[in-house]
Design a protein around this motif. Sequence first.
Motif, mmCIF file in Angstrom:
data_model
loop_
_atom_site.group_PDB
_atom_site.id
_atom_site.type_symbol
_atom_site.label_atom_id
_atom_site.label_comp_id
_atom_site.label_asym_id
_atom_site.label_seq_id
_atom_site.Cartn_x
_atom_site.Cartn_y
_atom_site.Cartn_z
ATOM 1 N N GLN A 106 0.844 -1.200 0.000
ATOM 2 C CA GLN A 106 0.000 0.000 0.000
ATOM 3 C C GLN A 106 0.878 1.248 0.000
ATOM 4 O OE1 GLN A 106 -3.690 0.426 2.539
ATOM 5 N NE2 GLN A 106 -2.414 1.965 3.549
ATOM 6 N N ARG A 107 0.493 2.204 -0.860
ATOM 7 C CA ARG A 107 1.190 3.490 -0.933
ATOM 8 C C ARG A 107 0.158 4.609 -0.836
ATOM 9 N NH1 ARG A 107 4.195 0.012 -4.171
ATOM 10 N NH2 ARG A 107 6.463 0.284 -4.089
ATOM 11 N N SER A 108 0.548 5.678 -0.167
ATOM 12 C CA SER A 108 -0.330 6.839 -0.045
ATOM 13 C C SER A 108 0.404 8.090 -0.503
ATOM 14 C CB SER A 108 -0.795 7.021 1.409
ATOM 15 O OG SER A 108 -1.575 5.923 1.831
ATOM 16 N N TYR A 109 -0.300 8.923 -1.254
ATOM 17 C CA TYR A 109 0.241 10.197 -1.705
ATOM 18 C C TYR A 109 -0.647 11.336 -1.228
ATOM 19 C CZ TYR A 109 3.640 8.179 -4.992
ATOM 20 O OH TYR A 109 4.704 7.517 -5.553
ATOM 21 N N GLU A 110 -0.033 12.512 -1.117
ATOM 22 C CA GLU A 110 -0.761 13.746 -0.833
ATOM 23 C C GLU A 110 -0.387 14.766 -1.900
ATOM 24 O OE1 GLU A 110 0.487 15.142 2.972
ATOM 25 O OE2 GLU A 110 -0.038 13.281 4.021
ATOM 26 N N TYR A 111 -1.379 15.607 -2.243
ATOM 27 C CA TYR A 111 -1.071 16.736 -3.127
ATOM 28 C C TYR A 111 -1.556 18.008 -2.437
ATOM 29 C CZ TYR A 111 -0.075 19.501 -7.204
ATOM 30 O OH TYR A 111 0.476 20.439 -8.053
ATOM 31 N N HIS A 112 -0.628 18.934 -2.191
ATOM 32 C CA HIS A 112 -0.930 20.159 -1.455
ATOM 33 C C HIS A 112 -1.151 21.318 -2.425
ATOM 34 C CE1 HIS A 112 0.229 18.810 2.728
ATOM 35 N NE2 HIS A 112 0.562 17.780 1.966
ATOM 36 N N ALA A 125 4.108 23.451 -2.023
ATOM 37 C CA ALA A 125 2.702 23.360 -2.404
ATOM 38 C C ALA A 125 2.541 24.076 -3.742
ATOM 39 C CB ALA A 125 1.795 23.987 -1.344
ATOM 40 N N TYR A 126 1.511 23.681 -4.486
ATOM 41 C CA TYR A 126 1.231 24.352 -5.751
ATOM 42 C C TYR A 126 0.327 25.547 -5.493
ATOM 43 C CZ TYR A 126 -1.147 25.262 -10.195
ATOM 44 O OH TYR A 126 -1.696 25.874 -11.298
ATOM 45 N N PHE A 127 0.823 26.735 -5.816
ATOM 46 C CA PHE A 127 0.003 27.935 -5.692
ATOM 47 C C PHE A 127 -0.881 28.042 -6.923
ATOM 48 C CE2 PHE A 127 -0.099 32.591 -6.913
ATOM 49 C CZ PHE A 127 -1.247 32.863 -6.176
ATOM 50 N N TYR A 128 -2.199 28.015 -6.710
ATOM 51 C CA TYR A 128 -3.167 28.111 -7.802
ATOM 52 C C TYR A 128 -3.412 29.594 -8.086
ATOM 53 C CZ TYR A 128 -7.326 27.079 -10.574
ATOM 54 O OH TYR A 128 -8.230 26.969 -11.597
ATOM 55 N N THR A 170 -8.174 2.688 -2.481
ATOM 56 C CA THR A 170 -8.982 2.594 -1.264
ATOM 57 C C THR A 170 -9.296 3.969 -0.692
ATOM 58 O OG1 THR A 170 -6.940 2.303 0.024
ATOM 59 C CG2 THR A 170 -8.126 0.307 -0.632
ATOM 60 N N ARG A 171 -8.638 5.011 -1.188
ATOM 61 C CA ARG A 171 -8.937 6.375 -0.761
ATOM 62 C C ARG A 171 -8.675 7.328 -1.914
ATOM 63 N NH1 ARG A 171 -6.270 10.036 4.208
ATOM 64 N NH2 ARG A 171 -7.943 11.614 4.230
ATOM 65 N N SER A 172 -9.586 8.262 -2.118
ATOM 66 C CA SER A 172 -9.428 9.317 -3.122
ATOM 67 C C SER A 172 -10.340 10.460 -2.697
ATOM 68 C CB SER A 172 -9.807 8.801 -4.523
ATOM 69 O OG SER A 172 -9.712 9.843 -5.480
ATOM 70 N N GLU A 173 -9.772 11.422 -1.998
ATOM 71 C CA GLU A 173 -10.601 12.514 -1.466
ATOM 72 C C GLU A 173 -9.783 13.777 -1.230
ATOM 73 O OE1 GLU A 173 -12.144 12.292 2.478
ATOM 74 O OE2 GLU A 173 -10.514 11.019 3.206
ATOM 75 N N TRP A 174 -10.496 14.898 -1.291
ATOM 76 C CA TRP A 174 -9.920 16.196 -0.974
ATOM 77 C C TRP A 174 -10.305 16.597 0.440
ATOM 78 C CZ3 TRP A 174 -6.636 19.119 -3.896
ATOM 79 C CH2 TRP A 174 -6.485 18.758 -5.239
ATOM 80 N N VAL A 175 -9.375 17.217 1.148
ATOM 81 C CA VAL A 175 -9.664 17.827 2.442
ATOM 82 C C VAL A 175 -9.395 19.316 2.284
ATOM 83 C CG1 VAL A 175 -9.072 17.947 4.878
ATOM 84 C CG2 VAL A 175 -9.016 15.743 3.695
ATOM 85 N N PHE A 176 -10.416 20.117 2.550
ATOM 86 C CA PHE A 176 -10.323 21.565 2.331
ATOM 87 C C PHE A 176 -10.171 22.307 3.654
ATOM 88 C CE2 PHE A 176 -12.511 19.839 -1.334
ATOM 89 C CZ PHE A 176 -11.896 20.486 -2.398
ATOM 90 N N ARG A 182 -6.441 26.624 1.487
ATOM 91 C CA ARG A 182 -5.641 25.540 0.923
ATOM 92 C C ARG A 182 -6.450 24.245 0.922
ATOM 93 N NH1 ARG A 182 -2.908 22.075 4.547
ATOM 94 N NH2 ARG A 182 -3.338 22.557 6.753
ATOM 95 N N ALA A 183 -5.947 23.262 0.196
ATOM 96 C CA ALA A 183 -6.591 21.960 0.129
ATOM 97 C C ALA A 183 -5.529 20.884 -0.046
ATOM 98 C CB ALA A 183 -7.587 21.906 -1.032
ATOM 99 N N VAL A 184 -5.836 19.677 0.418
ATOM 100 C CA VAL A 184 -4.917 18.549 0.275
ATOM 101 C C VAL A 184 -5.685 17.373 -0.301
ATOM 102 C CG1 VAL A 184 -3.315 16.975 1.432
ATOM 103 C CG2 VAL A 184 -3.569 19.329 2.263
#
Length: 251
Positions: A106-112, A125-128, A170-176, A182-184
């Motif tokens: 199992q591997r987990s990634y985050e995108y900030h 983090a990526y500045f939008y 098993t997981r694919s979601e945004w946390v705001f 910001r969001a992850v």
Amino acid sequence: MKRYFIELAYKGTHYFGWQRQPGKISVQQSLEESMGTILGAELEITGCGRTDTGVHAKQYFAHFDYEGEFPAEFLRRLNKFLPKDIAVFRIFEVQLDVHARFNAYQRSYEYHLSFRKDPFVEHLAYFYPYTQQPDPVLMQAAAELLLQYQEFAPFCKSNHDAKTMICNLTRSEWVFYPEEQRAVFHITSNRFLRGMVRLIVGMCLGVGTGQISMEEVKAAMEEQSRLRKATSAPPEGLYLGGILYKTGDEN
């Protein structure tokens, strides 16, 4: 000969990914050279997977084989010798047949993602920067939609060597975090395709801004075809967040 696991973390801004590349600095090269210098031996270190240029790792595992003894305070000496953006947390012995890449289940990634310019998180983090802000409800719906599928050809770079497109998410979601603007994005799977997470983030942003419809995403997943507007999010927001192994030695 004994086999050892290394648990480490790195800020990938100044590296061309984990893997050694001719004429380019990599995390693997930096670690091999630093450890080899202290131990007086040439080491070959195998990582748990590739990370692209500029991508970070909060938790990364690698293994190497070594028959000698470690000098006193080896871990402290190693961290002092390594560049400031690479940190080794621990080194521990495992069975000779345990592999840092192939034994991971199992591997987990985050995108900030940051909607507010912040010089203190530059490269982290990526500045939008765009005026039109993406709709968080649509972004969440796009992320959750992927949990219904097992094949992910629409989110794989063309220059890949994957033998199968199957990934068990098993997981694919945004946390705001509205107050912090910001969001992850969190995603967990048994495996990932080349460029997969950044392409998924690009899709979610496209859906959130109305450039891509949910119907288009569904069609691409059903047909396993490229999206009309396939966009890869920049690398600086991506982190390898965690890895689990069948042996349990990582805990």
